[in-house]
Design a protein around this motif. Structure first.
Motif, PDB file in Angstrom:
ATOM      1  N   VAL A   1       8.661  -6.903   4.044  1.00 60.63           N
ATOM      2  CA  VAL A   1       8.023  -7.505   5.204  1.00 60.63           C
ATOM      3  C   VAL A   1       6.987  -6.726   6.023  1.00 60.63           C
ATOM      4  O   VAL A   1       6.045  -7.079   6.285  1.00 60.63           O
ATOM      5  N   SER A   2       7.496  -5.410   6.160  1.00 62.71           N
ATOM      6  CA  SER A   2       7.066  -4.660   7.013  1.00 62.71           C
ATOM      7  C   SER A   2       5.798  -4.157   6.330  1.00 62.71           C
ATOM      8  O   SER A   2       4.591  -3.922   7.125  1.00 62.71           O
ATOM      9  N   GLN A   3       5.547  -3.945   5.129  1.00 69.62           N
ATOM     10  CA  GLN A   3       4.419  -3.567   4.314  1.00 69.62           C
ATOM     11  C   GLN A   3       3.190  -4.830   4.457  1.00 69.62           C
ATOM     12  O   GLN A   3       1.949  -4.585   4.328  1.00 69.62           O
ATOM     13  N   VAL A   4       3.873  -6.016   4.186  1.00 68.59           N
ATOM     14  CA  VAL A   4       3.321  -7.357   4.302  1.00 68.59           C
ATOM     15  C   VAL A   4       2.353  -7.426   5.560  1.00 68.59           C
ATOM     16  O   VAL A   4       1.358  -7.769   5.726  1.00 68.59           O
ATOM     17  N   ASP A   5       3.359  -6.970   6.473  1.00 67.40           N
ATOM     18  CA  ASP A   5       2.453  -7.183   7.998  1.00 67.40           C
ATOM     19  C   ASP A   5       1.628  -6.188   8.034  1.00 67.40           C
ATOM     20  O   ASP A   5       0.362  -6.681   8.643  1.00 67.40           O
ATOM     21  N   ALA A   6       1.624  -5.275   7.660  1.00 70.14           N
ATOM     22  CA  ALA A   6       0.788  -4.080   7.706  1.00 70.14           C
ATOM     23  C   ALA A   6      -0.566  -4.233   6.907  1.00 70.14           C
ATOM     24  O   ALA A   6      -1.675  -4.152   7.053  1.00 70.14           O
ATOM     25  N   LEU A   7      -0.186  -4.954   5.647  1.00 70.00           N
ATOM     26  CA  LEU A   7      -1.346  -5.371   5.004  1.00 70.00           C
ATOM     27  C   LEU A   7      -2.159  -6.447   5.353  1.00 70.00           C
ATOM     28  O   LEU A   7      -3.356  -6.352   5.432  1.00 70.00           O
ATOM     29  N   GLN A   8      -1.534  -7.386   6.047  1.00 72.22           N
ATOM     30  CA  GLN A   8      -2.269  -8.518   6.734  1.00 72.22           C
ATOM     31  C   GLN A   8      -3.158  -8.121   7.873  1.00 72.22           C
ATOM     32  O   GLN A   8      -4.393  -8.309   8.061  1.00 72.22           O
ATOM     33  N   GLU A   9      -2.618  -7.038   8.673  1.00 71.97           N
ATOM     34  CA  GLU A   9      -3.519  -6.400   9.617  1.00 71.97           C
ATOM     35  C   GLU A   9      -4.624  -5.638   9.255  1.00 71.97           C
ATOM     36  O   GLU A   9      -5.812  -5.958   9.897  1.00 71.97           O
ATOM     37  N   THR A  10      -4.371  -4.860   8.478  1.00 75.30           N
ATOM     38  CA  THR A  10      -5.523  -3.881   7.827  1.00 75.30           C
ATOM     39  C   THR A  10      -6.587  -4.710   6.964  1.00 75.30           C
ATOM     40  O   THR A  10      -7.542  -4.445   7.090  1.00 75.30           O
TER      41      THR A  10
ATOM     42  N   VAL B   1       6.217  -7.412  -6.082  1.00 78.03           N
ATOM     43  CA  VAL B   1       6.728  -8.582  -5.443  1.00 78.03           C
ATOM     44  C   VAL B   1       5.607  -9.775  -5.774  1.00 78.03           C
ATOM     45  O   VAL B   1       6.021 -10.939  -5.732  1.00 78.03           O
ATOM     46  N   ALA B   2       4.384  -9.519  -5.564  1.00 75.83           N
ATOM     47  CA  ALA B   2       3.510 -10.357  -5.979  1.00 75.83           C
ATOM     48  C   ALA B   2       3.486 -10.934  -7.240  1.00 75.83           C
ATOM     49  O   ALA B   2       3.294 -12.207  -7.427  1.00 75.83           O
ATOM     50  N   GLU B   3       3.570 -10.108  -8.059  1.00 76.31           N
ATOM     51  CA  GLU B   3       3.757 -10.455  -9.556  1.00 76.31           C
ATOM     52  C   GLU B   3       4.808 -11.285  -9.816  1.00 76.31           C
ATOM     53  O   GLU B   3       4.809 -12.155 -11.161  1.00 76.31           O
ATOM     54  N   ALA B   4       6.135 -11.452  -9.030  1.00 76.40           N
ATOM     55  CA  ALA B   4       7.119 -12.366  -9.313  1.00 76.40           C
ATOM     56  C   ALA B   4       6.668 -13.726  -8.981  1.00 76.40           C
ATOM     57  O   ALA B   4       7.276 -14.735  -9.399  1.00 76.40           O
ATOM     58  N   PHE B   5       5.542 -14.053  -8.070  1.00 74.57           N
ATOM     59  CA  PHE B   5       5.578 -15.482  -7.606  1.00 74.57           C
ATOM     60  C   PHE B   5       4.466 -15.952  -8.740  1.00 74.57           C
ATOM     61  O   PHE B   5       3.609 -15.593  -9.191  1.00 74.57           O
ATOM     62  N   PRO B   6       4.563 -17.508  -8.955  1.00 79.85           N
ATOM     63  CA  PRO B   6       3.604 -18.062  -9.878  1.00 79.85           C
ATOM     64  C   PRO B   6       2.388 -18.157  -9.436  1.00 79.85           C
ATOM     65  O   PRO B   6       1.931 -17.680  -8.163  1.00 79.85           O
ATOM     66  N   ASP B   7       1.444 -19.049 -10.013  1.00 80.98           N
ATOM     67  CA  ASP B   7       0.156 -19.442  -9.613  1.00 80.98           C
ATOM     68  C   ASP B   7      -0.861 -18.450  -9.534  1.00 80.98           C
ATOM     69  O   ASP B   7      -1.692 -18.267  -8.796  1.00 80.98           O
ATOM     70  N   ASP B   8      -0.525 -17.299 -10.226  1.00 84.96           N
ATOM     71  CA  ASP B   8      -1.595 -16.177 -10.376  1.00 84.96           C
ATOM     72  C   ASP B   8      -1.800 -15.452  -9.354  1.00 84.96           C
ATOM     73  O   ASP B   8      -2.863 -15.011  -9.104  1.00 84.96           O
ATOM     74  N   LEU B   9      -0.682 -15.242  -8.550  1.00 87.81           N
ATOM     75  CA  LEU B   9      -1.042 -14.838  -6.939  1.00 87.81           C
ATOM     76  C   LEU B   9      -1.373 -13.187  -7.363  1.00 87.81           C
ATOM     77  O   LEU B   9      -2.421 -12.790  -6.633  1.00 87.81           O
ATOM     78  N   ASP B  10      -0.822 -12.452  -7.967  1.00 87.67           N
ATOM     79  CA  ASP B  10      -1.163 -11.120  -8.282  1.00 87.67           C
ATOM     80  C   ASP B  10      -2.630 -10.764  -8.994  1.00 87.67           C
ATOM     81  O   ASP B  10      -3.442 -10.016  -8.553  1.00 87.67           O
ATOM     82  N   PRO B  11      -2.824 -11.755  -9.960  1.00 92.17           N
ATOM     83  CA  PRO B  11      -4.336 -11.582 -10.518  1.00 92.17           C
ATOM     84  C   PRO B  11      -5.411 -12.116  -9.508  1.00 92.17           C
ATOM     85  O   PRO B  11      -6.382 -11.495  -9.567  1.00 92.17           O
TER      86      PRO B  11
ATOM     87  N   GLU C   1      -8.249 -12.578   1.985  1.00 93.29           N
ATOM     88  CA  GLU C   1      -7.340 -12.462   3.207  1.00 93.29           C
ATOM     89  C   GLU C   1      -6.456 -13.880   3.083  1.00 93.29           C
ATOM     90  O   GLU C   1      -5.325 -13.884   3.575  1.00 93.29           O
ATOM     91  N   ALA C   2      -7.010 -14.832   2.395  1.00 92.13           N
ATOM     92  CA  ALA C   2      -6.072 -16.114   2.425  1.00 92.13           C
ATOM     93  C   ALA C   2      -5.159 -15.927   1.223  1.00 92.13           C
ATOM     94  O   ALA C   2      -3.823 -16.364   1.579  1.00 92.13           O
ATOM     95  N   ASP C   3      -5.058 -15.048   0.147  1.00 94.15           N
ATOM     96  CA  ASP C   3      -4.131 -14.826  -0.736  1.00 94.15           C
ATOM     97  C   ASP C   3      -2.892 -13.858  -0.172  1.00 94.15           C
ATOM     98  O   ASP C   3      -1.834 -14.061  -0.595  1.00 94.15           O
ATOM     99  N   ILE C   4      -3.692 -12.945   0.719  1.00 97.45           N
ATOM    100  CA  ILE C   4      -2.779 -12.049   1.535  1.00 97.45           C
ATOM    101  C   ILE C   4      -1.843 -12.973   2.340  1.00 97.45           C
ATOM    102  O   ILE C   4      -0.492 -12.654   2.359  1.00 97.45           O
ATOM    103  N   SER C   5      -2.282 -13.957   2.871  1.00101.49           N
ATOM    104  CA  SER C   5      -1.524 -14.815   4.062  1.00101.49           C
ATOM    105  C   SER C   5      -0.466 -15.469   2.983  1.00101.49           C
ATOM    106  O   SER C   5       0.508 -15.815   3.493  1.00101.49           O
ATOM    107  N   GLU C   6      -0.867 -16.115   2.022  1.00104.29           N
ATOM    108  CA  GLU C   6      -0.106 -16.847   1.124  1.00104.29           C
ATOM    109  C   GLU C   6       1.070 -15.809   0.742  1.00104.29           C
ATOM    110  O   GLU C   6       2.279 -16.240   0.736  1.00104.29           O
ATOM    111  N   LEU C   7       0.953 -14.587   0.367  1.00105.05           N
ATOM    112  CA  LEU C   7       1.923 -13.673   0.010  1.00105.05           C
ATOM    113  C   LEU C   7       2.618 -13.472   0.980  1.00105.05           C
ATOM    114  O   LEU C   7       4.068 -13.499   0.922  1.00105.05           O
ATOM    115  N   ALA C   8       2.316 -13.124   2.280  1.00103.70           N
ATOM    116  CA  ALA C   8       3.201 -12.872   3.249  1.00103.70           C
ATOM    117  C   ALA C   8       4.084 -14.144   3.885  1.00103.70           C
ATOM    118  O   ALA C   8       5.107 -14.007   4.356  1.00103.70           O
TER     119      ALA C   8
END
Length: 379
Positions: free
Chosen positions: A148-157, A190-200, A242-249
């Protein structure tokens, strides 16, 4: 890319695709392990049934292409995976399947497509047992906090990066690019674990884009910034990132998102495999040559995963923890040679002998970390 009798009570467990990788010869296969023989066109799984708890697969690649092996749950949820199994190699994957039901196995020759799939039926009672002195729950909650801490920083940057891209401030965007990616690379499994090709959607490289598909994500914008300049759709690509990163978050902050310590342990290995597979060769950040930022981020993420399960390692095999610490220190010292200011030198300035020395250090670390998943699983 890279699974338990340990499970969290009263939480829907969404295991991360954090695969554990241990190269073994066939003579090292333990009783009860499930042999998998993969070729370029087949996936022969010795058993199509298992019991709730841990299932250990020994995957041998008898094909001519690099392959990977997956275990999927309902809705193609990744229960476990192992990537980069070269021809002639055998790799181990421990998968936590705490609930009865029908899962699927898949071999993916060339590491593309849906793969050759088959049902894998798990029977028995759902496992929701108390953990060892609270260490399992502590490891799971600690690693989730890290994610969660890394995702927060990812969204901000990422917000700052996207603003620079859309303003046409190329130099600012270039400077921010490797920083944003560092937060993603630490937790990419973490992103690789989710469906809908989030990581690709976030991180696909140009050579892996299928004909007719739309290329989005970090590397598409990287090409625009360093090679072909900003394109008419670059701003749209930035918004999509930015939208895909928000989905990950949203996914990792959901109340029912939890992690499995065995898979966290395997993830430490999976992140190192990422380095060995694409970072050392320089093919990851092909346009910007910012590979060393990614390299360090993968190592940092691996180290964080080990730290989360370290109390379990110390309880089961304290000597392994000490050995892993020493190898991490050696690799960190080697990486420090390439520091430049707050970042690193560009990778195209690193010579082949220097790359080989980095590779040797990552191999030495990987040999120790490959043992961690089994130790955490109590094997």
């Amino acid at each position: 890319m890279r699974h338990t009798t340990f499970a969290l009570a009263a939480v829907a467990v969404l295991p991360l695709a954090l695969a554990g990788c241990t190269e073994k010869s066939s003579s090292e296969t333990s009783a009860g392990d499930i042999a998998v023989t993969a070729t370029d066109s087949s996936c022969d799984v010795a058993s199509t049934e298992g019991a709730t708890g841990n299932s250990t697969f020994q995957i041998t690649n008898n094909g001519s292409k690099v392959t990977e092996f997956y275990v999927y749950g309902e809705g193609d949820r990744v229960m476990g995976e192992i990537e980069n199994i070269g021809p002639g190699l055998t790799r181990q994957l421990i998968v936590a399947l705490p609930d009865p039901g029908t899962y699927q196995t898949a071999c993916k020759a060339g590491m593309v497509g849906d793969g050759v799939r088959a049902d894998f039926v798990v029977s028995g009672e759902a496992i929701r047992q108390a953990d060892n002195d609270g260490l399992v729950e502590e490891a799971a909650s600690g690693y989730k906090r890290y994610v969660v801490s890394q995702v927060d920083a990812l969204q901000e940057t990422a917000a700052t990066f996207v603003t620079a891209v859309k303003a046409g401030d190329i130099e600012s965007a270039k400077a921010q690019f490797p920083i944003v990616r560092s937060y993603y690379e630490r937790i990419e499994p973490v992103a690789e674990a989710f469906p809908d090709d989030l990581d690709p959607r976030l991180d696909l490289r140009e050579p892996d884009v299928e004909p007719g598909d739309t290329w989005t994500g970090f590397h598409r914008i990287e090409k625009d910034l360093w090679t072909q300049r900003l394109q008419p759709d670059t701003n749209a690509m930035a918004d999509q990132l930015e939208a895909d990163i928000s989905e990950l978050a949203d996914k990792v902050k959901a109340d029912d998102f939890a992690v499995d310590p065995i898979q966290v342990a395997g993830g430490a290995q999976g992140l190192l495999d990422e380095v060995a597979k694409t970072k050392i060769s320089g093919e990851e950040d092909f346009f910007s040559h910012t590979d060393l930022w990614d390299f360090q981020a993968n190592v940092d993420g691996s180290q964080a995963a080990i730290a989360a399960v370290r109390p379990i390692i110390d309880q089961n095999n304290a000597e392994l923890g000490t050995a892993v610490d020493a190898r991490f220190a050696e690799l960190d010292a080697e990486l420090a040679k390439y520091r430049s200011g707050d970042g690193f030198v560009f990778y195209d300035t690193v010579t082949e002998p220097q790359r080989q020395e980095l590779s040797n250090k990552i191999d030495a670390l990987s040999a120790e970390v490959s043992q961690v998943q089994g130790v955490v699983a109590g094997q």
